[in-house]
Motif scaffolding. Structure first.
Motif, PDB file in Angstrom:
ATOM      1  N   VAL A 109       0.855  -1.182   0.000  1.00 19.26           N
ATOM      2  CA  VAL A 109       0.000   0.000   0.000  1.00 19.26           C
ATOM      3  C   VAL A 109       0.889   1.228   0.000  1.00 19.26           C
ATOM      4  O   VAL A 109       1.872   1.295   0.725  1.00 19.26           O
ATOM      5  CB  VAL A 109      -0.916   0.026   1.253  1.00 19.26           C
ATOM      6  CG1 VAL A 109      -1.792   1.273   1.258  1.00 19.26           C
ATOM      7  CG2 VAL A 109      -1.782  -1.227   1.323  1.00 19.26           C
ATOM      8  N   ARG A 110       0.526   2.195  -0.839  1.00 20.15           N
ATOM      9  CA  ARG A 110       1.237   3.472  -0.882  1.00 20.15           C
ATOM     10  C   ARG A 110       0.225   4.588  -0.637  1.00 20.15           C
ATOM     11  O   ARG A 110      -0.906   4.525  -1.106  1.00 20.15           O
ATOM     12  CB  ARG A 110       1.897   3.655  -2.255  1.00 20.15           C
ATOM     13  CG  ARG A 110       2.778   4.889  -2.333  1.00 20.15           C
ATOM     14  CD  ARG A 110       3.432   5.011  -3.685  1.00 20.15           C
ATOM     15  NE  ARG A 110       2.473   5.548  -4.649  1.00 20.15           N
ATOM     16  CZ  ARG A 110       2.523   5.292  -5.955  1.00 20.15           C
ATOM     17  NH1 ARG A 110       3.429   4.494  -6.468  1.00 20.15           N
ATOM     18  NH2 ARG A 110       1.629   5.828  -6.757  1.00 20.15           N
ATOM     19  N   PHE A 111       0.656   5.603   0.093  1.00 20.52           N
ATOM     20  CA  PHE A 111      -0.205   6.740   0.392  1.00 20.52           C
ATOM     21  C   PHE A 111       0.328   7.972  -0.335  1.00 20.52           C
ATOM     22  O   PHE A 111       1.453   8.400  -0.103  1.00 20.52           O
ATOM     23  CB  PHE A 111      -0.254   6.996   1.903  1.00 20.52           C
ATOM     24  CG  PHE A 111      -0.901   5.874   2.647  1.00 20.52           C
ATOM     25  CD1 PHE A 111      -2.275   5.817   2.796  1.00 20.52           C
ATOM     26  CD2 PHE A 111      -0.133   4.850   3.181  1.00 20.52           C
ATOM     27  CE1 PHE A 111      -2.879   4.758   3.470  1.00 20.52           C
ATOM     28  CE2 PHE A 111      -0.720   3.797   3.857  1.00 20.52           C
ATOM     29  CZ  PHE A 111      -2.098   3.753   3.997  1.00 20.52           C
ATOM     30  N   ASP A 112      -0.486   8.505  -1.230  1.00 17.24           N
ATOM     31  CA  ASP A 112      -0.109   9.666  -2.030  1.00 17.24           C
ATOM     32  C   ASP A 112      -0.956  10.871  -1.651  1.00 17.24           C
ATOM     33  O   ASP A 112      -2.067  10.728  -1.134  1.00 17.24           O
ATOM     34  CB  ASP A 112      -0.332   9.396  -3.523  1.00 17.24           C
ATOM     35  CG  ASP A 112       0.602   8.347  -4.102  1.00 17.24           C
ATOM     36  OD1 ASP A 112       1.428   7.785  -3.354  1.00 17.24           O
ATOM     37  OD2 ASP A 112       0.485   8.087  -5.321  1.00 17.24           O
ATOM     38  N   VAL A 113      -0.446  12.031  -1.944  1.00 13.95           N
ATOM     39  CA  VAL A 113      -1.203  13.270  -1.836  1.00 13.95           C
ATOM     40  C   VAL A 113      -1.191  13.912  -3.211  1.00 13.95           C
ATOM     41  O   VAL A 113      -0.134  14.020  -3.842  1.00 13.95           O
ATOM     42  CB  VAL A 113      -0.596  14.233  -0.790  1.00 13.95           C
ATOM     43  CG1 VAL A 113      -1.289  15.597  -0.841  1.00 13.95           C
ATOM     44  CG2 VAL A 113      -0.688  13.640   0.605  1.00 13.95           C
ATOM     45  N   LEU A 114      -2.374  14.304  -3.661  1.00 13.70           N
ATOM     46  CA  LEU A 114      -2.479  15.056  -4.907  1.00 13.70           C
ATOM     47  C   LEU A 114      -2.988  16.444  -4.552  1.00 13.70           C
ATOM     48  O   LEU A 114      -4.100  16.603  -4.049  1.00 13.70           O
ATOM     49  CB  LEU A 114      -3.416  14.366  -5.901  1.00 13.70           C
ATOM     50  CG  LEU A 114      -2.765  13.144  -6.538  1.00 13.70           C
ATOM     51  CD1 LEU A 114      -3.270  11.882  -5.898  1.00 13.70           C
ATOM     52  CD2 LEU A 114      -2.974  13.144  -8.009  1.00 13.70           C
ATOM     53  N   ALA A 115      -2.138  17.434  -4.770  1.00 11.45           N
ATOM     54  CA  ALA A 115      -2.469  18.823  -4.488  1.00 11.45           C
ATOM     55  C   ALA A 115      -2.893  19.479  -5.797  1.00 11.45           C
ATOM     56  O   ALA A 115      -2.112  19.526  -6.752  1.00 11.45           O
ATOM     57  CB  ALA A 115      -1.256  19.534  -3.898  1.00 11.45           C
ATOM     58  N   VAL A 116      -4.124  19.948  -5.829  1.00 14.79           N
ATOM     59  CA  VAL A 116      -4.681  20.514  -7.051  1.00 14.79           C
ATOM     60  C   VAL A 116      -4.949  21.998  -6.834  1.00 14.79           C
ATOM     61  O   VAL A 116      -5.622  22.375  -5.875  1.00 14.79           O
ATOM     62  CB  VAL A 116      -5.984  19.789  -7.459  1.00 14.79           C
ATOM     63  CG1 VAL A 116      -6.530  20.354  -8.765  1.00 14.79           C
ATOM     64  CG2 VAL A 116      -5.758  18.286  -7.570  1.00 14.79           C
ATOM     65  N   LEU A 117      -4.442  22.805  -7.729  1.00 17.83           N
ATOM     66  CA  LEU A 117      -4.674  24.238  -7.688  1.00 17.83           C
ATOM     67  C   LEU A 117      -5.519  24.602  -8.903  1.00 17.83           C
ATOM     68  O   LEU A 117      -5.096  24.394 -10.046  1.00 17.83           O
ATOM     69  CB  LEU A 117      -3.344  24.995  -7.700  1.00 17.83           C
ATOM     70  CG  LEU A 117      -3.394  26.479  -7.428  1.00 17.83           C
ATOM     71  CD1 LEU A 117      -3.995  26.777  -6.058  1.00 17.83           C
ATOM     72  CD2 LEU A 117      -1.992  27.070  -7.522  1.00 17.83           C
ATOM     73  N   VAL A 118      -6.738  25.073  -8.632  1.00 17.25           N
ATOM     74  CA  VAL A 118      -7.681  25.426  -9.693  1.00 17.25           C
ATOM     75  C   VAL A 118      -7.872  26.935  -9.643  1.00 17.25           C
ATOM     76  O   VAL A 118      -8.479  27.448  -8.704  1.00 17.25           O
ATOM     77  CB  VAL A 118      -9.040  24.711  -9.499  1.00 17.25           C
ATOM     78  CG1 VAL A 118     -10.023  25.120 -10.582  1.00 17.25           C
ATOM     79  CG2 VAL A 118      -8.858  23.202  -9.480  1.00 17.25           C
ATOM     80  N   THR A 119      -7.317  27.629 -10.622  1.00 16.69           N
ATOM     81  CA  THR A 119      -7.460  29.076 -10.668  1.00 16.69           C
ATOM     82  C   THR A 119      -8.220  29.475 -11.922  1.00 16.69           C
ATOM     83  O   THR A 119      -8.132  28.791 -12.952  1.00 16.69           O
ATOM     84  CB  THR A 119      -6.087  29.786 -10.648  1.00 16.69           C
ATOM     85  OG1 THR A 119      -5.284  29.277 -11.698  1.00 16.69           O
ATOM     86  CG2 THR A 119      -5.381  29.567  -9.325  1.00 16.69           C
ATOM     87  N   ARG A 120      -8.948  30.548 -11.800  1.00 15.78           N
ATOM     88  CA  ARG A 120      -9.778  31.034 -12.896  1.00 15.78           C
ATOM     89  C   ARG A 120      -8.915  31.355 -14.123  1.00 15.78           C
ATOM     90  O   ARG A 120      -7.876  31.997 -14.002  1.00 15.78           O
ATOM     91  CB  ARG A 120     -10.505  32.290 -12.441  1.00 15.78           C
ATOM     92  CG  ARG A 120     -11.753  32.583 -13.222  1.00 15.78           C
ATOM     93  CD  ARG A 120     -12.474  33.719 -12.581  1.00 15.78           C
ATOM     94  NE  ARG A 120     -13.059  33.242 -11.326  1.00 15.78           N
ATOM     95  CZ  ARG A 120     -14.333  33.351 -11.028  1.00 15.78           C
ATOM     96  NH1 ARG A 120     -15.146  33.964 -11.844  1.00 15.78           N
ATOM     97  NH2 ARG A 120     -14.789  32.874  -9.895  1.00 15.78           N
TER      98      ARG A 120
END
Length: 133
Positions: A109-120
């Motif tokens: 098992v691997r634990f990932d973080v996906l950081a998403v930046l949604v700008t106009r």
């Protein structure tokens, strides 16, 4: 004049929509990297796993953090030690539920973080932290 907002079970609709958009972007990102998303928004009474994916015989549990700006910090900074510990416990519950239903078949098992930046006006940006915790 004062205004009031009804109390709901969760963030306001615009934040929910932003979160859903981020999870969609994250799921597409994982798929583009060859992972198969097998579960989205899995819930139990202790919390929720955003994305559960398979990469061969590896289970990838991905926490998605989405922001529309960096005024409150970078999205990945929202994953604290406490949050990471809770996600580990939830993953154990998910695996136990799968095992009870006939197996999970994952070697690790691997634990990932996906950081998403949604700008106009710009395409969403994704930072993928593999093995983040």
């Amino acid at each position: 004049m004062t205004t009031t907002r009804a109390v709901t079970d969760g963030p306001p609709p615009d934040r929910r929509a932003l979160g859903r958009r981020g999870e969609d972007v994250a799921a597409e990102h994982l798929a583009a990297r060859g992972l198969t998303v097998i579960e989205r928004n899995w819930r139990c009474r202790e919390g929720e796993l955003d994305l559960v994916a398979a990469e061969g015989d590896r289970l990838v549990v991905a926490e998605v953090k989405t922001r529309s700006g960096t005024g409150f910090g970078l999205p990945a900074e929202a994953v604290t030690r406490g949050k990471a510990a809770r996600i580990r416990r939830l993953a154990q519950r998910w695996l136990a539920e799968r095992h009870a239903a006939g197996g999970s078949g994952f070697a690790e098992v691997r634990f990932d973080v996906l950081a998403v930046l949604v700008t106009r006006g710009a395409a969403p940006q994704v930072e993928h932290y593999e093995g983040a915790f």
